[in-house]
Design an enzyme around this catalytic site. Structure first.
Site, PDB file in Angstrom:
ATOM      1  N   ASP A  29       1.021  -1.217  -0.349  1.00  0.00           N
ATOM      2  CA  ASP A  29      -0.028   0.480   0.169  1.00  0.00           C
ATOM      3  C   ASP A  29       1.049   0.905   0.073  1.00  0.00           C
ATOM      4  O   ASP A  29       2.027   1.680   0.700  1.00  0.00           O
ATOM      5  CB  ASP A  29      -1.071  -0.362   1.150  1.00  0.00           C
ATOM      6  CG  ASP A  29      -2.038   0.909   0.820  1.00  0.00           C
ATOM      7  OD1 ASP A  29      -2.734   0.408   1.200  1.00  0.00           O
ATOM      8  OD2 ASP A  29      -1.407   2.243   1.656  1.00  0.00           O
ATOM      9  N   ILE A  30       0.416   2.052  -0.636  1.00  0.00           N
ATOM     10  CA  ILE A  30       1.174   3.396  -0.645  1.00  0.00           C
ATOM     11  C   ILE A  30       1.373   3.882   0.040  1.00  0.00           C
ATOM     12  O   ILE A  30       2.273   4.576   0.424  1.00  0.00           O
ATOM     13  CB  ILE A  30       0.787   4.092  -2.115  1.00  0.00           C
ATOM     14  CG1 ILE A  30       1.669   5.059  -2.708  1.00  0.00           C
ATOM     15  CG2 ILE A  30      -0.536   5.183  -1.862  1.00  0.00           C
ATOM     16  CD1 ILE A  30       1.119   5.796  -3.661  1.00  0.00           C
ATOM     17  N   HIS A  99      -9.892  -5.283  -2.956  1.00  0.00           N
ATOM     18  CA  HIS A  99      -8.925  -5.235  -2.709  1.00  0.00           C
ATOM     19  C   HIS A  99      -8.845  -5.889  -0.724  1.00  0.00           C
ATOM     20  O   HIS A  99      -9.723  -5.843  -0.676  1.00  0.00           O
ATOM     21  CB  HIS A  99      -7.925  -4.555  -2.795  1.00  0.00           C
ATOM     22  CG  HIS A  99      -8.451  -2.973  -1.947  1.00  0.00           C
ATOM     23  ND1 HIS A  99      -9.765  -2.207  -2.901  1.00  0.00           N
ATOM     24  CD2 HIS A  99      -8.885  -2.162  -1.230  1.00  0.00           C
ATOM     25  CE1 HIS A  99     -10.270  -1.143  -2.455  1.00  0.00           C
ATOM     26  NE2 HIS A  99      -9.366  -0.925  -1.319  1.00  0.00           N
ATOM     27  N   MET A 100      -8.311  -6.772  -0.738  1.00  0.00           N
ATOM     28  CA  MET A 100      -8.195  -7.164   0.607  1.00  0.00           C
ATOM     29  C   MET A 100      -7.068  -6.134   1.209  1.00  0.00           C
ATOM     30  O   MET A 100      -6.014  -6.912   0.631  1.00  0.00           O
ATOM     31  CB  MET A 100      -7.660  -8.931   0.394  1.00  0.00           C
ATOM     32  CG  MET A 100      -7.759  -9.244   1.666  1.00  0.00           C
ATOM     33  SD  MET A 100      -8.071 -10.919   2.161  1.00  0.00           S
ATOM     34  CE  MET A 100      -9.848 -11.390   2.338  1.00  0.00           C
TER      35      MET A 100
HETATM   36  P1  5GP Z   1      -9.612   0.946  -0.186  1.00  0.00           P
HETATM   37  O1  5GP Z   1      -9.839   3.417   1.118  1.00  0.00           O
HETATM   38  O2  5GP Z   1     -10.427   1.597  -0.932  1.00  0.00           O
HETATM   39  O3  5GP Z   1     -10.047  -0.094   0.972  1.00  0.00           O
HETATM   40  O4  5GP Z   1      -8.754   0.611   0.267  1.00  0.00           O
HETATM   41  C1  5GP Z   1      -7.686   1.726  -0.931  1.00  0.00           C
HETATM   42  C2  5GP Z   1      -6.204   1.226  -0.776  1.00  0.00           C
HETATM   43  O5  5GP Z   1      -5.101   1.783  -1.699  1.00  0.00           O
HETATM   44  C3  5GP Z   1      -5.561   2.598   0.074  1.00  0.00           C
HETATM   45  O6  5GP Z   1      -5.128   1.827   1.140  1.00  0.00           O
HETATM   46  C4  5GP Z   1      -4.874   3.587  -0.582  1.00  0.00           C
HETATM   47  O7  5GP Z   1      -3.472   4.014   0.225  1.00  0.00           O
HETATM   48  C5  5GP Z   1      -4.022   2.467  -1.919  1.00  0.00           C
HETATM   49  N1  5GP Z   1      -4.102   3.133  -3.166  1.00  0.00           N
HETATM   50  C6  5GP Z   1      -4.142   4.034  -3.325  1.00  0.00           C
HETATM   51  N2  5GP Z   1      -3.634   4.780  -4.272  1.00  0.00           N
HETATM   52  C7  5GP Z   1      -3.032   4.194  -4.372  1.00  0.00           C
HETATM   53  C8  5GP Z   1      -1.550   3.806  -5.083  1.00  0.00           C
HETATM   54  O8  5GP Z   1      -1.183   4.032  -6.357  1.00  0.00           O
HETATM   55  N3  5GP Z   1      -0.823   3.007  -4.928  1.00  0.00           N
HETATM   56  C9  5GP Z   1      -0.653   1.702  -4.191  1.00  0.00           C
HETATM   57  N4  5GP Z   1       0.268   1.032  -4.363  1.00  0.00           N
HETATM   58  N5  5GP Z   1      -1.982   2.414  -3.260  1.00  0.00           N
HETATM   59  C10 5GP Z   1      -2.558   3.049  -3.241  1.00  0.00           C
END
Ligand code: 5GP
Ligand code: ZN
Length: 113
Positions: A29-30, A99-100
């Protein structure tokens, strides 16, 4: 398709990939919320958990299998870890390709915020 995670799958956007097979991809995760914070995604574009169909069972089953594999490889499987899948706005979903989250390396509290 204008999907961030499909672009990572297609190598249009770089990511720190830790595991890949024909059905899933795992990458860091970024914006990590734990010492290790990975995302495990199906290569098939599925926007939310609500969009799953019976035919997705096999690929989605690979998400927790991959989470456990990576946790073992990283060495925190026995200590424990947290897996999370957020759905839609109230669930905190921000990227609409399922995503998990796999987070390890620290102690988590419950219930999650
Ligand atoms: P959500 O909030 O949808 O459950 O999780 C999305 C996740 O994707 C977040 O934890 C966020 O930090 C991660 N994320 C967003 N953009 C990117 C990216 O460009 N690269 C990576 N590796 N992770 C990302
Ligand atoms: Zn996608």
């Amino acid at each position: 398709m204008d999907c961030l995670f499909c672009k990572i799958i297609n190598r249009e956007i770089p990511a720190d990939i830790v595991y890949e097979d024909d059905q899933v991809l795992a990458f860091n995760d970024i914006d990590p919320k734990a010492p290790t914070h990975l995302l495990v995604i199906p290569k098939k574009h599925i926007a939310t958990l609500n969009d799953l169909t019976e035919e997705d069972q096999t690929v989605v089953g690979r998400l927790p299998l991959t989470a456990a594999k990576v946790a073992k490889d990283k060495g925190f499987a026995d200590d424990g870890y947290r897996v999370v899948m957020n759905c839609n706005e109230d669930g905190g979903q921000t990227v609409y390709h399922i995503h998990m989250h796999v987070m390890g390396g620290r102690r988590f509290t419950w219930p999650a915020g």
